[in-house]
Write a protein that holds these residues in place. Structure first.
Motif, PDB file in Angstrom:
ATOM      1  N   HIS A 192      11.127   3.435   1.938  1.00  0.00           N
ATOM      2  CA  HIS A 192       9.883   4.203   2.082  1.00  0.00           C
ATOM      3  C   HIS A 192      10.161   5.682   2.359  1.00  0.00           C
ATOM      4  N   ASN A 213       2.446   5.428   3.980  1.00  0.00           N
ATOM      5  CA  ASN A 213       2.434   4.026   4.439  1.00  0.00           C
ATOM      6  C   ASN A 213       3.844   3.468   4.379  1.00  0.00           C
ATOM      7  N   PHE A 214       4.341   2.924   5.466  1.00  0.00           N
ATOM      8  CA  PHE A 214       5.725   2.425   5.453  1.00  0.00           C
ATOM      9  C   PHE A 214       5.792   1.180   4.580  1.00  0.00           C
ATOM     10  N   CYS A 215       6.174   1.379   3.305  1.00  0.00           N
ATOM     11  CA  CYS A 215       5.967   0.338   2.299  1.00  0.00           C
ATOM     12  C   CYS A 215       7.201  -0.489   2.003  1.00  0.00           C
ATOM     13  N   ILE A 271       0.845  -1.190   0.000  1.00  0.00           N
ATOM     14  CA  ILE A 271       0.000   0.000   0.000  1.00  0.00           C
ATOM     15  C   ILE A 271       0.882   1.242   0.000  1.00  0.00           C
ATOM     16  N   HIS A 272       0.471   2.273  -0.745  1.00  0.00           N
ATOM     17  CA  HIS A 272       1.179   3.553  -0.684  1.00  0.00           C
ATOM     18  C   HIS A 272       0.209   4.668  -0.324  1.00  0.00           C
ATOM     19  N   CYS A 308       5.039   9.532   0.810  1.00  0.00           N
ATOM     20  CA  CYS A 308       4.215   8.337   1.022  1.00  0.00           C
ATOM     21  C   CYS A 308       3.999   8.147   2.517  1.00  0.00           C
ATOM     22  N   MET A 362      10.523   7.853  -0.544  1.00  0.00           N
ATOM     23  CA  MET A 362       9.375   7.972  -1.451  1.00  0.00           C
ATOM     24  C   MET A 362       8.742   9.344  -1.245  1.00  0.00           C
TER      25      MET A 362
END
Ligand code: K7E
Ligand code: CUA
Length: 626
Positions: free
Chosen positions: A610, A604-606, A566-567, A602, A613
């Motif tokens: 991350h 969400n810690f993707c 998820i982002h 971003c 981002m």
């Protein structure tokens, strides 16, 4: 007992019951703590057996927990923005919310086919703003909000789903002059105000909701209801209070009469009456006057200030509880049909027949003080919540033996204390033809320090009770944010939620999947359009240029097709955050009012990168050359 004294008891009953019972005592209802722990323990990596969909009350949300662990697993935002999932920040969900930023969720209802949960949708009501929402169980997201429902005020008596999800049935808690917007003195209440029962039609394929018809009623306050099945198929039932039709000092004035009314609604007859042109249009909705269209509505008197009325899994026994009488009244629907046939009435209430109580009642079960709601286990038992007693009573449904009929105390099988001031309770599948039984969740209005201290604003408590044996067993308790009223339980294997939005099903015309298609376009003098890709661990483009006065529209596509990837997309100091699930495109729009350089990133810690981002929105002053 004088009603005022009883009311005081009602108001303070819960407070009198101090948390004197100690933890050990509460946990010791017939089982050891170790047994209880094992019964609810879901080891790391293991999964729960049931979903519990709690209403979130005035938080405007639905909470999802697992049973038996009672762990909170996720929150589904419905009537309130929720930055956690970006709900209410993008164009689509902003449109869903319309003019409102909150709602008061009371009664979630699962869609049904042939009287069984079909795993398609979860509906819920907004008591405050007269709306109904539809959530898809394929992605656990709110898809539609209908309302404010015309001619309807105080959508509390919903969402009750008919056995094939033909309708969501809704009744008003408050009455107002109609049409809405008409000014009338409150002193004209009895004459000029109206309540309403509405059938919200659900499209069988798309689930799309629309107002099908309405039945206008006197200004009484409808409370909880339920829908029929089996012999009561095509009918719906509500309790109501305020047969006095009072409009002020309600606590006293609406509790004068000894009895209030339950309303029995033949919704199939209502549907037919509308098809035959027997309704009048009001605010675009066909409204039935039950005085002119006999057969759609009947009343029956019941114990005063009732709250809940529930139909057992067979559809024959209709169980109503009055808060101010320590019994649950069981009506026999076969006798109801016979009484209607024989016109066995006890006069009328404002032109609508009142069924003769003695002709349709099967018995008054002495369940305890302050009965509210009843649930069923499918094994012939009812479970009634007792607000004032802070307890749940298990009792035997009819048919009763002669001996039991003579002394209905004999039908009361068990009683278990809960902590404290229980409102609703839920047994899995209670409103279907085949309940799961097994577990009961008691939703208590007060927790009164049974948890580590969190200051004066205390959470609600929910307690898990094992109902698989003869005696109920209290096995676990947990706490929730405001404010669970009702809940639904669904077997986990009854649904198969998706894990990603498949790329080929993304129909958003502004979705981009190839980095070469991503970019910033000036589409008009003050219209900047961005097609943006979010992928581990970058945004493409990572630079957006615009100027003050522009309207910036960003379509963000998360091109991942991997589960849980998820982002998010937040722009600094622009009150914006959206979250894109894998394969999803969402659109944000913002009017740029201040110059400067604003990072976007971003949320969400993707991935390991991350933090990298991110990008920059550069907003030039309005007068700068482009
Ligand atoms: Cu269903 Cu809480 Cu709205 Cu009963 S209500 S307790
Ligand atoms: Cu994408 Cu963090």
């Amino acid at each position: 007992m004088k009603s005022s004294a009883f009311l005081t008891l009602l108001a303070f009953g819960a407070l009198v019951a101090t948390p004197a019972c100690k933890r050990e005592k509460a946990a010791s209802s017939g089982a050891s703590t170790t047994e209880n722990a094992v019964a609810t323990y879901v080891a790391p990596g293991q999964k729960d057996e049931y979903y519990l969909f709690y209403s979130g009350g005035h938080s405007g949300q639905i909470f999802v927990a697992g049973i038996p662990s009672m762990r909170h697993i996720t929150t589904i935002p419905v009537f309130a923005p929720y930055s956690g999932t970006g709900y209410g920040f993008d164009l689509e969900t902003k449109k869903l919310l319309g003019d409102y930023t909150w709602g008061d969720v009371h009664h979630p209802g699962l869609s049904q086919t042939n009287g069984a949960y079909d795993g398609r949708w979860l509906f819920c009501n907004d008591n405050a703003n007269n709306r109904v929402a539809r959530i898809s169980l394929s992605d656990f997201k709110t898809k539609e909000i209908l309302g404010p429902i015309p001619n309807s005020s105080g959508n509390h008596g919903s969402s009750f789903i008919t056995e094939n999800t033909e309708y969501i049935l809704v009744a008003t808690r408050f009455s107002t002059p109609l049409p809405k917007g008409r000014y009338v003195e409150l002193s004209e209440y009895e004459k000029e105000f109206s309540g309403m029962v509405s059938g919200i039609k659900v499209d069988p394929d798309s689930g799309k909701m629309s107002v099908g018809w309405q039945i206008k009623t006197p200004p009484i306050d409808f409370d909880l209801g339920s829908t029929g099945k089996g012999p009561s198929s095509g009918w719906a039932f509500w309790t109501s209070y305020n047969s006095e039709m009072a409009h002020d000092l309600m606590e006293v004035n609406a509790s004068q009469a000894d009895r209030d009314y339950a309303a029995f609604v033949n919704w199939r007859a209502a549907e037919k009456a509308v098809a035959e042109g027997k309704a009048e249009m009001l605010e675009g909705v066909p409204v039935i006057d039950p005085v002119k269209v006999p057969g759609v509505l009947y009343y029956v008197t019941i114990a005063k200030s009732p709250h809940g009325i529930d139909v057992d899994p067979s559809g024959r026994w209709i169980c109503a509880s009055g808060k101010l009488q320590p019994t649950t009244t069981v009506f026999d629907f076969q006798k109801v049909l016979a009484a209607i046939e024989a016109k066995n009435f006890d006069g009328e209430f404002r032109g609508v027949p009142v069924l003769k109580y003695d002709a349709i009642v099967e018995g008054e079960v002495p369940v305890g003080i302050g009965p509210l709601h009843t649930q069923f286990d499918g094994k012939g038992n009812g479970y009634t919540s007792l607000y004032i007693d802070s307890a749940v009573t298990k009792w035997k449904l009819p048919p009763w033996t002669d001996e039991e009929k003579k002394d209905l105390n004999k039908t009361v099988l068990d009683k278990i204390p809960v902590h404290y001031a229980i409102g609703h309770l839920v047994v899995g599948g209670s409103d279907t033809k085949n309940p799961y039984g097994k577990w009961l969740v008691a939703m208590n209005k007060m927790s009164k320090g049974r948890h580590i201290s969190v200051g004066p604003s205390q959470p609600e408590s929910s307690q898990l009770i094992d109902i698989s044996g003869e005696k109920m067993k209290m096995v676990y308790e947990t706490f929730t944010e405001p404010e669970p009223h009702f809940a639904q339980i669904l077997k986990v294997d009854a649904i198969k939620p998706i894990e990603v939005y498949p790329k080929e099903e993304n129909k958003d015309p502004n979705a981009v999947w190839d980095m070469k298609q991503a970019g910033v376009t000036r589409a008009g003098a003050d219209d900047v359009q961005v097609k943006l890709i979010a992928v581990r661990s970058r945004f493409v483009p990572d630079k957006i240029e615009a100027k003050v006065g522009d309207t910036l529209t960003v379509h963000i596509t998360n091109v991942e097709q991997t589960a849980d990837m998820i982002h998010g997309f937040a722009i600094s100091e622009h009150n914006l955050n959206v979250v894109m699930d894998p394969g999803e495109t969402r659109t944000i729009q913002v009017k740029l009012t201040k110059p400067g350089i604003f990072p976007y990133y971003c949320t969400n810690f993707c991935s390991a990168l991350h933090q990298e981002m991110q990008g920059y929105l550069s907003v030039k002053p309005a007068d700068s050359a482009q």
